[in-house]
Structure formats: structure tokens, C-alpha cells
Design a protein around this motif. Structure first.
Motif, PDB file in Angstrom:
ATOM      1  N   PRO A 130       4.159 -13.211 -63.382  1.00 59.13           N
ATOM      2  CA  PRO A 130       3.718 -14.234 -62.421  1.00 59.13           C
ATOM      3  C   PRO A 130       3.767 -13.762 -60.960  1.00 59.13           C
ATOM      4  O   PRO A 130       4.651 -12.998 -60.579  1.00 59.13           O
ATOM      5  CB  PRO A 130       4.718 -15.376 -62.620  1.00 59.13           C
ATOM      6  N   LEU A 131       2.795 -14.230 -60.172  1.00 59.92           N
ATOM      7  CA  LEU A 131       2.883 -14.113 -58.712  1.00 59.92           C
ATOM      8  C   LEU A 131       3.583 -15.392 -58.248  1.00 59.92           C
ATOM      9  O   LEU A 131       3.028 -16.486 -58.345  1.00 59.92           O
ATOM     10  CB  LEU A 131       1.496 -13.993 -58.098  1.00 59.92           C
ATOM     11  N   LEU A 132       4.832 -15.281 -57.783  1.00 53.13           N
ATOM     12  CA  LEU A 132       5.612 -16.481 -57.456  1.00 53.13           C
ATOM     13  C   LEU A 132       5.135 -17.139 -56.165  1.00 53.13           C
ATOM     14  O   LEU A 132       5.292 -18.341 -55.984  1.00 53.13           O
ATOM     15  CB  LEU A 132       7.100 -16.126 -57.344  1.00 53.13           C
ATOM     16  N   GLY A 133       4.559 -16.353 -55.255  1.00 52.38           N
ATOM     17  CA  GLY A 133       4.038 -16.938 -54.020  1.00 52.38           C
ATOM     18  C   GLY A 133       3.968 -15.935 -52.893  1.00 52.38           C
ATOM     19  O   GLY A 133       4.463 -14.805 -53.006  1.00 52.38           O
ATOM     20  N   ASN A 134       3.314 -16.357 -51.788  1.00 52.10           N
ATOM     21  CA  ASN A 134       3.200 -15.530 -50.586  1.00 52.10           C
ATOM     22  C   ASN A 134       3.989 -16.195 -49.471  1.00 52.10           C
ATOM     23  O   ASN A 134       3.879 -17.400 -49.259  1.00 52.10           O
ATOM     24  CB  ASN A 134       1.749 -15.444 -50.102  1.00 52.10           C
ATOM     25  N   ILE A 135       4.766 -15.418 -48.738  1.00 53.57           N
ATOM     26  CA  ILE A 135       5.505 -15.967 -47.593  1.00 53.57           C
ATOM     27  C   ILE A 135       4.901 -15.401 -46.319  1.00 53.57           C
ATOM     28  O   ILE A 135       4.895 -14.187 -46.125  1.00 53.57           O
ATOM     29  CB  ILE A 135       6.997 -15.591 -47.656  1.00 53.57           C
ATOM     30  N   PRO A 136       4.363 -16.268 -45.440  1.00 49.61           N
ATOM     31  CA  PRO A 136       3.769 -15.748 -44.209  1.00 49.61           C
ATOM     32  C   PRO A 136       4.825 -15.190 -43.261  1.00 49.61           C
ATOM     33  O   PRO A 136       5.989 -15.598 -43.292  1.00 49.61           O
ATOM     34  CB  PRO A 136       3.094 -16.984 -43.602  1.00 49.61           C
ATOM     35  N   PHE A 137       4.421 -14.233 -42.432  1.00 50.40           N
ATOM     36  CA  PHE A 137       5.273 -13.747 -41.345  1.00 50.40           C
ATOM     37  C   PHE A 137       5.342 -14.857 -40.305  1.00 50.40           C
ATOM     38  O   PHE A 137       4.334 -15.469 -39.981  1.00 50.40           O
ATOM     39  CB  PHE A 137       4.644 -12.488 -40.743  1.00 50.40           C
ATOM     40  N   GLU A 138       6.520 -15.130 -39.775  1.00 48.64           N
ATOM     41  CA  GLU A 138       6.632 -16.184 -38.767  1.00 48.64           C
ATOM     42  C   GLU A 138       7.201 -15.582 -37.493  1.00 48.64           C
ATOM     43  O   GLU A 138       8.384 -15.241 -37.438  1.00 48.64           O
ATOM     44  CB  GLU A 138       7.557 -17.310 -39.260  1.00 48.64           C
ATOM     45  N   VAL A 139       6.349 -15.459 -36.486  1.00 46.76           N
ATOM     46  CA  VAL A 139       6.806 -14.870 -35.231  1.00 46.76           C
ATOM     47  C   VAL A 139       7.955 -15.689 -34.651  1.00 46.76           C
ATOM     48  O   VAL A 139       8.939 -15.151 -34.151  1.00 46.76           O
ATOM     49  CB  VAL A 139       5.642 -14.777 -34.222  1.00 46.76           C
TER      50      VAL A 139
END
Lengths: 283, 283
Positions: A236-245
């Protein structure tokens, strides 16, 4: 400290059958063990580990976190725990108590054992292995719902130790969309598969972010690699976490972002991932 | 490959005095050796290593690059060298020829020795040490002006090996402005200092970048940490390399950015760093 003090390999350290029995006993009291691995360094393993630990603790679960990165231990920095705290030793039992961190999670890391944060731990593989075994077997973890193990990069000593010492451990792979990170992530997936460990899935970290000035989306790396790896290896691809400046500019100290920024995009994405992991393990 | 094939520690591998003599002989033919270390992974060691190697080769110097990261070898990917190439063996001399990369640089990496890029190298410390010694001693490097060694993160086996095997090596430390990266960089500075190796200085990578949409500057992490470390340890700050979305979005494959993007900001900054390094070593 002088160069002469850099330790050589000590095979005695590896022969501790009693310690292996202690590890087994300790691990039996912990319902779910999750190991966070990546292959490449700098992709956000520790960020995922501390935020996963805090997310689980925030809903009342009993959580421990073990920093298996002996030469680059960053877990307690990211949890905001004081490195000058020293684990309390139970002399009679020859055991020690992990440090209590935020939300009462139990924390163990090499960082508690060096006298200054600048001190390097110049240890070869067997010395590191011995430390990992002590952390697993000689610490009084007690009854826990979750133990999260944050690993160093690579497919060598520490990763091999953890996978061999805790066969029932569940594996989460962290990567960025960068091609070299994906290359190394694929190696760890294959390692876990060969060793027949349960892989919960891949988390893609730093997939991109919104410009703090104009708000437009910026892809830091070409997208799609984690999804492709999840298909290639059928996990499974559990999810993507965006970079947060906003998060990164605050520095790494203090509370993990799921607690500090409960409403931002990364937190929401992260909570979805935690939900998926809990469904896989608890249902 | 099955779990049974994962190798145990083999101390025989460490006993090779003949190999140490070969290493010494090989290293005597190389004028300057530079080791790129970081402490933390993912800060751009390999990017610095390949761009340094190509910068030096582009002005006619004879350059070799050794990928000391046994379990996560990314050098040849970033150089655009085909991993299916196999080092040519000189059977009589029991030696082998490094692969020729762009601008004729000599390249050696574990990546040439695995049958698929997905294959993990599940080796413990002594096995890795043996590979590093073979790469240094059994490869026919010949007369070189520079050998660049790209290390894995940490202050354990490979870093210790390289610093012990090549005492005359010069050390370049790479970090990002991220606090946990700086923490780990400080450990490697202290390790190199304790071992009395010559430190050329610190390179700060990913210090920030211009938004590709609005052009405004974005600091990825709070600035100033590398400068502080350079003052604390009294070593030069060689320079800052900005993050370039244009470069990262192209992926990691192919030519290093100093050749592919000769006019962008990162290349200009990088050339200043190379100039400083050459002045320190060649004058």
C-alpha cells in the motif's frame, strides 16, 4: 577522548543469550511494533516516527519510541525532550527505565547516554548491535500498545538487527519523491520482503509545498515514484505528506507537528495515514 | 536470495595486511584525497561529491570518485553512469579497473556489483569494511590529482574505516540549515578533530531558494547554523548552495548540475567553493 579510545569489534557483546530472552519477554508485552525504515537518509523517518508516536499517544494509547540510530540520534530533539535527562537504573533488576516524554510516551535513545550533544558515537557494528539489544531487552518498557522504532538509513547492522530481533515487527517505509531516495527505498522493501516481514506500506514525504509568498504549489521533485514502487512491489501507498515551510522554519525543536499545528495540511494527511495503520493492525 | 544467505560477521576479512599495503601504494599515487562526510543523511553529500569531482575534471585534472556508501550507493545514478557496466578484472594482478565516467573520471561503487538496482546489500560492518578496502586497494586508480570519497551518514564503520585507512585525507563536511542535520554535522567535526584529520571546511546545502512562480526567496530552514558551527569549531565555512527547484525537478539522473546548468546560482556558488578547496590544497 582520544583516537585510542575508539573501540574495536568486541564479539563477546554478541553472545548474550540472556539478553535475547529479555528482549522476547519485553516484546511480548507490547501489542504492536512498528519499524520506520527508508534506505536513504534525510527523507523524514524521524519526523514520521515522532509524529506517529504522538498521534497514537494523543488518543490515549500507551506508546514507546526507540531511537535505533546510534550515531545520529535525533528523536529526542524532535520530541523536545532534554538530552541531559538520564535513564533511572533499577540496580537489583539490572534494568533501566526509559525517559518519559510528552503525553507520557516512553523514550529511549543513545542521545541520553552521551555527555554532550556534540560527542560522536564512534562505534563499529557489533557495539551498535549491543546497544540496540540493551535498549530492547534491558529497558523496562512495560505494557504498551505501540512501540515505534526509528532506524538509521541503510540495509546494514541496525536495520538487520531490529528485523531479526523482533520478527513480528511491522515495517513502514518512508521516502521522498527524489529518485535516489526511491532507489534506496526499493532496496529496503526488497530486504523486508526477503526476510518475510509484514510491510504496512510506503509514506511519501516532502512531496511538494505551497509557496509562502504567492501560495502556488511547488513540486520539489518529479512526482509519482512512491506510487510506482507501491505498485511494483504490491504494497500500500499509505499517503503523501507535503513539505511545510511554516513547520520547517520553526526549527526541529519542540512538539511534533501533529500536536503543534493540528489544522495544517501535513497534519491532516498524517492523521489519514495513522488511521490506515491502526485499521491494519487493530481490526 | 533467502534470509539464510544474509552474512554473519567474518573477522577473517579484517586481517588482510597485504591489502593495507596495496591501499598505501595506491594512495601514494594520488595527490589529494577528499572525504565528504555529513553525520545526517539526505543533506547532499553525494551531490557535493559528484559536482566537486566534475568541477575538477572539467579543468583537466585527473579525478577519481569512490562511493563508500555500500548499502545506499547513489554516485553513479547522479553521474548518469550505467549500473550494468562491470569493472574489468586484471586476473594476473588480482586487481580491477574502475569504470570510466563522464569527463573520464574513474568511478567505483557497490552499485556496479549488484545484479539489480533493487537488490539490497544486507551486510554487517566487517563485510562493508572489506568492500571499502578492496575498492581502495585492489582497484587500479593510477596517478590521480584528486580522489573524492562519498561517505554514508553516521560516525560508524565506513567513516571510521576511511579516516583510519587514509590518514592524509582532507575532510569536507556537508550539512543543511536544519537543526538535526547541524547536530549530526557537529558530531562528525568532533570525530575528525579527535582523529586529527585536516578539515577543509563546511558546505551548507539547501539553504533556501527562489519560488519558481513568484521569484521570492524562501528559506527552507532557519538560517545561520552552519556559520555558527564554523565559528564554534574554528573551521572555514566554504559556502552555501541554494536549493534549485529547476535542478531537482529534472530528477537526479544525468550530468551533475555544474555541467548541466553552468550559469545558474548553485553552480556559481559551487565554483567559488571549488576555488577555495583548490587554493587550500594546491598552493
Amino acid at each position: 577522548m582520544s583516537e585510542d579510545e575508539i573501540p574495536d569489534i568486541n564479539l563477546k557483546e554478541m553472545m548474550m543469550d540472556e539478553r535475547n530472552a529479555n528482549i522476547k519477554k519485553n516484546m511480548e508485552k507490547i501489542r504492536h511494533k512498528i519499524v520506520i525504515i527508508s534506505g536513504k537518509g534525510g527523507v523524514g523517518k524521524t519526523t514520521v516516527a515522532v509524529n506517529l508516536a504522538m498521534s497514537l499517544a494523543s488518543i490515549g494509547l500507551r506508546v514507546g519510541i526507540l531511537d535505533v540510530d546510534i550515531t545520529g540520534p535525533n528523536v529526542i530533539k524532535m520530541l523536545g525532550v532534554d538530552p541531559k535527562l538520564k535513564p533511572r537504573v533499577d540496580v537489583d533488576a539490572k534494568k533501566f527505565h526509559p525517559i518519559k516524554g510528552p503525553l507520557n510516551i516512553k523514550v529511549m535513545s543513545m542521545a541520553f547516554l552521551t555527555s554532550s550533544p556534540d560527542d560522536p558515537v564512534i562505534w563499529r557494528g557489533p557495539m551498535k548491535m549491543s546497544a540496540v539489544r540493551q535498549f530492547l531487552g534491558d529497558a523496562i518498557w512495560g505494557d504498551l500498545d505501540y512501540l515505534i522504532c526509528d532506524l538509521p538509513p541503510g540495509t546494514s547492522d541496525e536495520t538487520l538487527d531490529i528485523l531479526q530481533l523482533i520478527p513480528e515487527e511491522n515495517v513502514v517505509i518512508v521516502t521522498t519523491p527524489q529518485q535516489v531516495a526511491l532507489m534506496d527505498a526499493r532496496k529496503t522493501i526488497k530486504m523486508a520482503t526477503v526476510m518475510q516481514r509484514k510491510i504496512l506500506g510506503i509514506i511519501e514525504n516532502h512531496s511538494g509545498f505551497d509557496c509562502p509568498h504567492c501560495g502556488k504549489y511547488i513540486d520539489l521533485y518529479p512526482p509519482g515514484g512512491a506510487k510506482k514502487a507501491s505498485i511494483d512491489f504490491n504494497i500500500p501507498l499509505l499517503g503523501n505528506i507535503p513539505f511545510e515551510v511554516e513547520i520547517s522554519q520553526q526549527g526541529d525543536q519542540g512538539l511534533p507537528f501533529v500536536l503543534k499545528y493540528p489544522d495544517n495540511k501535513a497534519t491532516k494527511k498524517f492523521k489519514e495515514i495513522v488511521k490506515k495503520i491502526r485499521e491494519m493492525l487493530e481490526s
